[in-house]
Scaffold this motif. Structure first.
Motif, PDB file in Angstrom:
ATOM      1  N   PRO A  70     -23.018 -45.668  53.845  1.00 49.46           N
ATOM      2  CA  PRO A  70     -22.200 -45.326  52.662  1.00 49.46           C
ATOM      3  C   PRO A  70     -22.963 -44.490  51.653  1.00 49.46           C
ATOM      4  O   PRO A  70     -22.350 -43.857  50.792  1.00 49.46           O
ATOM      5  CB  PRO A  70     -21.833 -46.707  52.098  1.00 49.46           C
ATOM      6  CG  PRO A  70     -22.953 -47.601  52.545  1.00 49.46           C
ATOM      7  CD  PRO A  70     -23.364 -47.088  53.897  1.00 49.46           C
ATOM      8  N   GLU A  71     -24.301 -44.482  51.742  1.00 50.80           N
ATOM      9  CA  GLU A  71     -25.096 -43.726  50.790  1.00 50.80           C
ATOM     10  C   GLU A  71     -25.176 -42.263  51.198  1.00 50.80           C
ATOM     11  O   GLU A  71     -25.305 -41.952  52.390  1.00 50.80           O
ATOM     12  CB  GLU A  71     -26.502 -44.313  50.693  1.00 50.80           C
ATOM     13  CG  GLU A  71     -26.525 -45.763  50.225  1.00 50.80           C
ATOM     14  CD  GLU A  71     -27.946 -46.321  50.162  1.00 50.80           C
ATOM     15  OE1 GLU A  71     -28.882 -45.555  50.500  1.00 50.80           O
ATOM     16  OE2 GLU A  71     -28.101 -47.481  49.784  1.00 50.80           O
ATOM     17  N   PRO A  72     -25.119 -41.367  50.245  1.00 56.18           N
ATOM     18  CA  PRO A  72     -25.211 -39.938  50.577  1.00 56.18           C
ATOM     19  C   PRO A  72     -26.626 -39.574  51.024  1.00 56.18           C
ATOM     20  O   PRO A  72     -27.609 -40.223  50.643  1.00 56.18           O
ATOM     21  CB  PRO A  72     -24.836 -39.242  49.265  1.00 56.18           C
ATOM     22  CG  PRO A  72     -25.191 -40.243  48.198  1.00 56.18           C
ATOM     23  CD  PRO A  72     -24.933 -41.591  48.799  1.00 56.18           C
ATOM     24  N   THR A  73     -26.724 -38.534  51.836  1.00 58.26           N
ATOM     25  CA  THR A  73     -28.017 -38.048  52.308  1.00 58.26           C
ATOM     26  C   THR A  73     -28.756 -37.367  51.160  1.00 58.26           C
ATOM     27  O   THR A  73     -28.197 -36.514  50.469  1.00 58.26           O
ATOM     28  CB  THR A  73     -27.830 -37.061  53.464  1.00 58.26           C
ATOM     29  OG1 THR A  73     -27.159 -37.726  54.536  1.00 58.26           O
ATOM     30  CG2 THR A  73     -29.162 -36.530  53.948  1.00 58.26           C
ATOM     31  N   THR A  74     -29.995 -37.741  50.961  1.00 50.86           N
ATOM     32  CA  THR A  74     -30.805 -37.164  49.886  1.00 50.86           C
ATOM     33  C   THR A  74     -32.118 -36.630  50.459  1.00 50.86           C
ATOM     34  O   THR A  74     -32.592 -37.067  51.513  1.00 50.86           O
ATOM     35  CB  THR A  74     -31.117 -38.206  48.801  1.00 50.86           C
ATOM     36  OG1 THR A  74     -31.809 -39.314  49.393  1.00 50.86           O
ATOM     37  CG2 THR A  74     -29.842 -38.690  48.133  1.00 50.86           C
ATOM     38  N   PHE A  75     -32.694 -35.692  49.737  1.00 50.92           N
ATOM     39  CA  PHE A  75     -33.968 -35.105  50.128  1.00 50.92           C
ATOM     40  C   PHE A  75     -35.097 -36.058  49.750  1.00 50.92           C
ATOM     41  O   PHE A  75     -35.206 -36.504  48.607  1.00 50.92           O
ATOM     42  CB  PHE A  75     -34.150 -33.759  49.422  1.00 50.92           C
ATOM     43  CG  PHE A  75     -35.457 -33.085  49.735  1.00 50.92           C
ATOM     44  CD1 PHE A  75     -35.639 -32.407  50.933  1.00 50.92           C
ATOM     45  CD2 PHE A  75     -36.501 -33.124  48.826  1.00 50.92           C
ATOM     46  CE1 PHE A  75     -36.842 -31.787  51.219  1.00 50.92           C
ATOM     47  CE2 PHE A  75     -37.697 -32.500  49.095  1.00 50.92           C
ATOM     48  CZ  PHE A  75     -37.870 -31.828  50.298  1.00 50.92           C
ATOM     49  N   THR A  76     -35.947 -36.379  50.734  1.00 51.97           N
ATOM     50  CA  THR A  76     -37.043 -37.334  50.495  1.00 51.97           C
ATOM     51  C   THR A  76     -38.421 -36.713  50.653  1.00 51.97           C
ATOM     52  O   THR A  76     -39.426 -37.418  50.562  1.00 51.97           O
ATOM     53  CB  THR A  76     -36.916 -38.516  51.473  1.00 51.97           C
ATOM     54  OG1 THR A  76     -36.955 -38.029  52.823  1.00 51.97           O
ATOM     55  CG2 THR A  76     -35.630 -39.280  51.231  1.00 51.97           C
ATOM     56  N   GLY A  77     -38.499 -35.426  50.929  1.00 52.70           N
ATOM     57  CA  GLY A  77     -39.796 -34.767  51.050  1.00 52.70           C
ATOM     58  C   GLY A  77     -40.564 -35.233  52.276  1.00 52.70           C
ATOM     59  O   GLY A  77     -40.026 -35.287  53.387  1.00 52.70           O
ATOM     60  N   LEU A  78     -41.794 -35.604  52.072  1.00 51.46           N
ATOM     61  CA  LEU A  78     -42.679 -36.015  53.166  1.00 51.46           C
ATOM     62  C   LEU A  78     -42.692 -37.523  53.389  1.00 51.46           C
ATOM     63  O   LEU A  78     -43.569 -38.036  54.098  1.00 51.46           O
ATOM     64  CB  LEU A  78     -44.103 -35.533  52.893  1.00 51.46           C
ATOM     65  CG  LEU A  78     -44.288 -34.014  52.758  1.00 51.46           C
ATOM     66  CD1 LEU A  78     -45.740 -33.688  52.403  1.00 51.46           C
ATOM     67  CD2 LEU A  78     -43.892 -33.305  54.049  1.00 51.46           C
TER      68      LEU A  78
END
Length: 317
Positions: A70-78
């Motif tokens: 249910p959570e949106p995809t987010t940028f997490t880096g490395l």
């Protein structure tokens, strides 16, 4: 009166009319369209099954994407890469297993394949039949081979029965795939047996390109069998040697089917590999972002190994 035609008039009528630039441009454009039309199916397939998945996997490796969430995809880096090397012991075990597998399979399979190629290259009766026999496991589905060997590795399977027969009951064998100390070895034996026939044929093709005059000259000089191999056969097999080394290494590092069919990475991650762990995290546990990161790590490692091999096997002349 008969009309006379001057030579200049004859020459003018015999000379073909120049083709207009517009017509030439139209023909070239039609040829380009035909070329693109014929190349379009291959281009579409490459884009759909190679270019787009590679780019998508590269992008997802820096996110926390999941198949169902249910959570949106987010940028997490490395974060995914840091997790792999610091907080995922299965990844580190898979890394060690992968390189241990390759370290054993590459020299043994290459050497055994060369030995078989030398044997079947001799002009003896039945050489063709032996080539076919050795090549049968290659054309057999690796899934079928893995299932058969899984039954053979059972505690009451064919291998333990054979060991019990030849030792007269002194050694009962073991549960090969359920023992952490023997599971990876069992996979190694299966993999070498299944693929050695293919590399035997590659070595054989290289052996048959060596001119017989070189062996005749070596025998005239008094060279024995070992000296002929060291001074004639081995140097002439250099291109074949490089090809066999690279193909076996890439195949060994990409070990997956045998693990998925026979052990599912167990017992206690004793047979887990980089590819299997990436697939398990990406699809079984639906962590697409983390699985993509593991796939990217695997790609970089394979690229480094291939470049090192290419450097070590380069033509120094």
């Amino acid at each position: 009166m008969t009309a006379t035609i001057s030579p200049d008039t004859r020459a003018a009528s015999a000379t073909p009319k120049p083709v207009s630039r517009r017509k030439i441009h139209h023909e070239r454009r039609s040829a380009r369209r035909a070329g693109w039309a014929m190349a379009a199916p291959a281009v579409v397939l490459l884009l759909a099954f190679l270019i787009v998945p590679v780019l998508l996997g590269f992008v997802l490796s820096f996110t926390n994407a999941r198949l169902v969430s249910p959570e949106p995809t987010t940028f997490t880096g490395l974060d995914n890469f840091v997790r792999a090397f610091t907080a995922d012991p299965t990844f580190l075990r898979s890394l060690v297993n992968t390189f241990c597998f390759a370290a054993v399979v590459v020299p043994v399979q290459a050497g055994f394949g060369l030995l078989l190629a030398i044997l079947v290259n001799r002009k003896i009766r039945g050489a063709v039949a032996f080539r076919v026999i050795f090549f049968i496991p290659v054309v057999t589905s690796i899934v079928v081979v893995s299932i058969l060997w899984k039954f053979m590795y059972q505690p009451d399977g064919l291998i333990n029965s054979f060991i019990d027969s030849i030792t007269f009951g002194a050694w009962q064998g073991t549960a090969w795939l359920n023992n952490p100390s023997t599971a990876l070895t069992a996979i190694i034996v299966l993999s070498i047996w299944q693929a050695v026939g293919f590399h035997m044929l590659i070595w054989l093709s290289g052996l048959q390109t060596i001119p017989q005059e070189l062996y005749e000259a070596a025998r005239i000089d008094g060279a024995g069998t070992w000296q002929q191999f060291r001074n004639v056969t081995w140097p002439c097999l250099r291109p074949t040697r490089v090809f066999v080394l690279i193909t076996i290494t890439i195949a060994a590092l990409g070990l997956f089917v045998q693990i998925d069919v026979m052990t599912q990475g167990g017992p206690v991650d004793a047979t887990s590999t980089l590819v299997y762990h990436a697939v398990r995290m990406g699809y079984h546990q639906q962590q697409i972002g983390y699985g993509s990161a593991l796939s990217l790590v695997f790609f970089v490692l394979v690229l480094i190994v291939a470049l090192v091999q290419r450097f070590l096997t380069r033509d120094k002349d």
